[in-house]
Design an enzyme around this catalytic site. Structure first.
Site, PDB file in Angstrom:
ATOM      1  N   GLU A 161       0.835  -1.196   0.000  1.00 19.03           N
ATOM      2  CA  GLU A 161       0.000   0.000   0.000  1.00 19.03           C
ATOM      3  C   GLU A 161       0.874   1.251   0.000  1.00 19.03           C
ATOM      4  OE1 GLU A 161      -3.070   2.373   3.019  1.00 19.03           O
ATOM      5  OE2 GLU A 161      -2.443   0.318   3.476  1.00 19.03           O
ATOM      6  N   ASP A 189      -1.388  -1.281   5.513  1.00 23.90           N
ATOM      7  CA  ASP A 189      -1.327  -0.727   6.866  1.00 23.90           C
ATOM      8  C   ASP A 189      -2.347  -1.410   7.777  1.00 23.90           C
ATOM      9  OD1 ASP A 189       0.588   1.008   5.980  1.00 23.90           O
ATOM     10  OD2 ASP A 189      -0.777   2.707   5.731  1.00 23.90           O
ATOM     11  N   ASP A 227      -4.669  -0.384   9.567  1.00 22.72           N
ATOM     12  CA  ASP A 227      -5.745   0.543   9.913  1.00 22.72           C
ATOM     13  C   ASP A 227      -6.925   0.257   8.993  1.00 22.72           C
ATOM     14  OD1 ASP A 227      -5.049   1.565   7.434  1.00 22.72           O
ATOM     15  OD2 ASP A 227      -4.147   3.400   8.224  1.00 22.72           O
ATOM     16  N   ASP A 232      -8.187   1.877   6.378  1.00 19.59           N
ATOM     17  CA  ASP A 232      -7.881   1.977   4.953  1.00 19.59           C
ATOM     18  C   ASP A 232      -7.115   0.749   4.476  1.00 19.59           C
ATOM     19  OD1 ASP A 232      -9.160   4.299   4.342  1.00 19.59           O
ATOM     20  OD2 ASP A 232      -7.406   5.595   4.550  1.00 19.59           O
TER      21      ASP A 232
END
Length: 686
Positions: A461, A534, A536, A538
């Site tokens: 990412e 990541d 998180d 997203d």
């Protein structure tokens, strides 16, 4: 050269169930969650075989509080008389001898999912104890088996009879078999049966066996707890009786596979209300299928042989697809939708938006391996193709079905137009030429190794994390492909839109194995495709988008176990001006690391992969000797398809309902509960 004496005394002979205990993976695939459920399915499948052959119509499965499981059917009951060769009861033979059973000929079972004769004995071998009751001739017979350490032999003896089969003299009007077993925690990584997985499989079996009643009870959870946790109901408003009553559910479908298809399409926009259904027998093969088209763009075919899922397809699926293409092209010409000089529609045109369930029952089944994922019988193709052509022609000639077939042709015409528009993009995406090379220039940092089985592709990412990963990698076998922004959610798009997306085209080109029905594992450039995003929301969303793409357009890649999730740490616990540092992958592990580092600790919370140095990213996430990977596997294709449609499709109400029940944004999203992962260290990777 080294010298050694190698004689007959060096050859180890494994007796009885020793082989199962020594190499459980050979018989049940793994000792993880999948293997645990496999030993339950072996007993359930025996009960289902009784039902499929007309001897039973009720099955009860119980997940007990102590972690054990039991299965009871009202079939004929395992033979209790003495086996002429083994000189022990039929029950003892079935549970202690590999390759022993009543399914090797056609006398007792016309159709059977268990053909190797190892099911019940494998469950016994991998259990701490197993108890059997057989209800036959108005009485109850009982037998118990245990696994225990033999001091003299210095090894565990598996599934040893406690005593011979006993006639308890307890009168009963019941008939059938009851099997109760406790999985051995010395064998399995976990002995916790997953309610959702068991429910999904039993529900599936009820669909496939019209009129069969299957009851599941989970004594580990009450009705109120289930309603509060799974259905999002207010626990205070639930009735008091449910506070102590174990959770129980019953599955029965008088519509069989037709009901199955309607269930799969629930919430979707269907082109016609009533699925096309047909059942027949050809060349000794019982063939049953149901078909319904939706306004979506992907094909969903779920096939079964003798009630066993075949997610990798086989000759029955080839015959099914060929039959649909052949009959519908003939129909299109009869209806003048195709003129004499027009080329035929392709199979893909007719199967766009198709949801279908194909169930066949046949003798002498040849599955590829004990895990039974692909049908290897070539003789299944022609009868299935003939049944599809015959059935659809019969339905097309009946009153009330003309509108249905007109809708199918209209859908195919639209799909053909899109296909022609997408041809150039698709050819570009899969061509091995300079265009592909140019597409990857500046994006893919390719490895130098030429052996796909050793090579790894990290899909990372963002450019920042991609740059760090390029510095951290071992160039000989690790390639890095950074994503610039989120890829397309393919669940909501047509094929031409999918292929127009630059990020998707780049992934297709990097893997080199094609797309959709043209996907070829033999051309795959990397045997490990690792999604590195990541930790998180997203990052989780990107993970879901990529898994949706692989599931819809490269499913063999997932089925073959080539897709992994990289697990970056959330925290670094360290001391200032000290070499002491520990990494934690979740909040629970954080507490452990804090205690390990001791007083004076500091915590760094990683918001993204780009915050790590190359050395940190390598040591925590990319080093095969230290990293944690989650292998993505599809335990239940039907459940995975349902979950992807709900979370990634246009079913807004379904998604809201799911999120209201399950949303916990501090944890990995529940998509990963459906597309099951097996967490494994590098030196354990399959």
């Amino acid at each position: 050269m080294a010298q050694s004496n190698y004689g007959a005394s060096d050859i180890t002979v494994l007796e009885g169930l020793e082989a199962v205990r020594l190499r459980p993976g050979m018989y049940i695939g793994s000792t993880g969650v999948k293997g645990l459920h496999h030993i339950l399915w072996e007993i359930v499948d025996n009960a289902i075989d009784e039902a499929a052959n007309g001897y039973a119509d009720k099955i009860e499965v119980i997940l007990h509080k102590d972690g054990s499981a039991s299965v009871e059917d009202n079939g004929r009951g395992i033979p209790t008389d003495i086996h002429p060769k083994m000189k022990v009861s039929g029950v003892q033979v079935v549970f202690t001898q590999l390759h022993a059973g009543g399914k090797f000929d056609e006398h007792n079972y016309s159709y059977s999912g268990g053909l190797h004769g190892v099911g019940a004995s494998v469950t016994n071998a991998l259990s701490k104890w197993l108890k059997v009751e057989v209800y036959k001739n108005g009485t109850t017979y009982a037998m118990e088996f245990r696994s225990a350490y033999d001091v003299k032999k210095k090894k565990v003896e598996s599934g040893v009879p406690v005593a011979p089969l006993t006639d308890t003299r307890q009168k009963t009007r019941k008939h059938g078999t009851f099997v109760h077993f406790m999985p051995d925690d010395a064998v399995f990584n976990t002995v916790d049966f997953q309610l959702s997985a068991v429910m999904s499989r039993l529900n599936e079996l009820a669909f496939l066996n019209r009129g069969l009643t299957i009851r599941l009870t989970d004594e580990r959870i009450t009705m109120n707890e289930y309603k509060a946790e799974e259905e999002g109901e207010d626990a205070e408003q639930l009735d008091l009786a449910g506070a102590t009553t174990p959770y129980s559910v019953e599955f029965r479908y008088d519509g069989g596979v037709s009901d199955f298809v309607k269930s799969l399409n629930e919430g979707k926009s269907v082109l016609y209300g009533k699925p096309l259904y047909y059942k027949t027998e050809k060349d000794g093969i019982l063939i049953e299928y149901a078909i319904q088209h939706t306004g979506e763009y992907t094909e969903n075919l779920f096939s079964f042989v003798n009630n066993i899922p075949t997610p990798e397809g086989g000759f029955h699926e080839i015959g099914f697809r060929t039959g649909i293409t052949r009959m519908l092209n003939d129909y299109a010409r009869d209806m003048k939708a195709l003129k004499e000089k027009d080329a035929n529609f392709l199979g893909d045109d007719f199967r766009e938006g198709l949801t279908a369930v194909l169930s066949i029952k046949m003798k002498n089944v040849q599955f590829e391996g004990q895990t039974k994922t692909k049908l290897g019988n070539p003789e299944a193709k022609t009868p299935v193709e003939s049944a599809v052509v015959e059935g659809l022609r019969s339905l097309a000639g009946q009153n009330g079905y003309k509108k249905t077939f007109d809708e199918i042709l209209k859908k195919a015409q639209g799909a053909a137009r899109v296909r022609l528009a997408a041809r150039q993009a698709k050819d570009t995406a899969r061509a091995k030429n300079s265009i592909d090379s140019l597409m990857l220039v500046g994006k893919l940092a390719a490895c130098s190794g030429k052996k796909p089985e050793l090579n790894e592709l990290f899909i990372v990412e963002g450019d920042s994390a991609g740059g760090t990963a390029k510095q951290a990698r071992v160039r000989q076998y690790q390639s890095i492909l950074p994503l610039r922004g989120k890829p397309l959610n393919v669940e909501k798009k047509r094929l031409d839109q999918v292929l127009a997306n630059e990020e998707i085209r780049t992934i297709i080109s990097a893997l080199g194995a094609g797309l959709g029905n043209d996907f070829n594992l033999d051309k795959l450039n990397y045997h490990k495709v690792i999604i590195l995003s990541d930790a998180d929301q997203d990052g989780f969303h990107i993970r879901c988008i990529l898994l949706t793409f692989f599931f819809r357009y490269m499913r063999p890649l997932v089925n073959a176990g080539h897709v992994y999730i990289g697990m970056p740490p959330l925290y670094k616990v360290y001391k200032q001006n000290s070499s002491v540092e520990e990494y934690a992958y979740d909040d629970n592990e954080l507490q452990e690391k804090i205690e390990k580092v001791g007083k004076g600790y500091l915590i760094q919370r990683y918001k993204g992969l780009g915050e790590m140095s190359a050395e940190q990213l390598w040591s925590t996430t990319m080093d095969p000797a230290r990293r944690n990977l989650t292998k993505v596997t599809i335990e239940d294709a039907v459940a995975a398809d349902n979950m992807i449609s709900t979370l990634m499709g246009d079913r807004v109400e379904g998604r809201k309902e799911f999120l209201n029940r399950n949303a916990n944004f501090n944890k990995v999203d529940s998509f990963m509960d459906r597309v099951k992962g097996k967490k494994e260290s590098a030196d354990e990777e399959a």
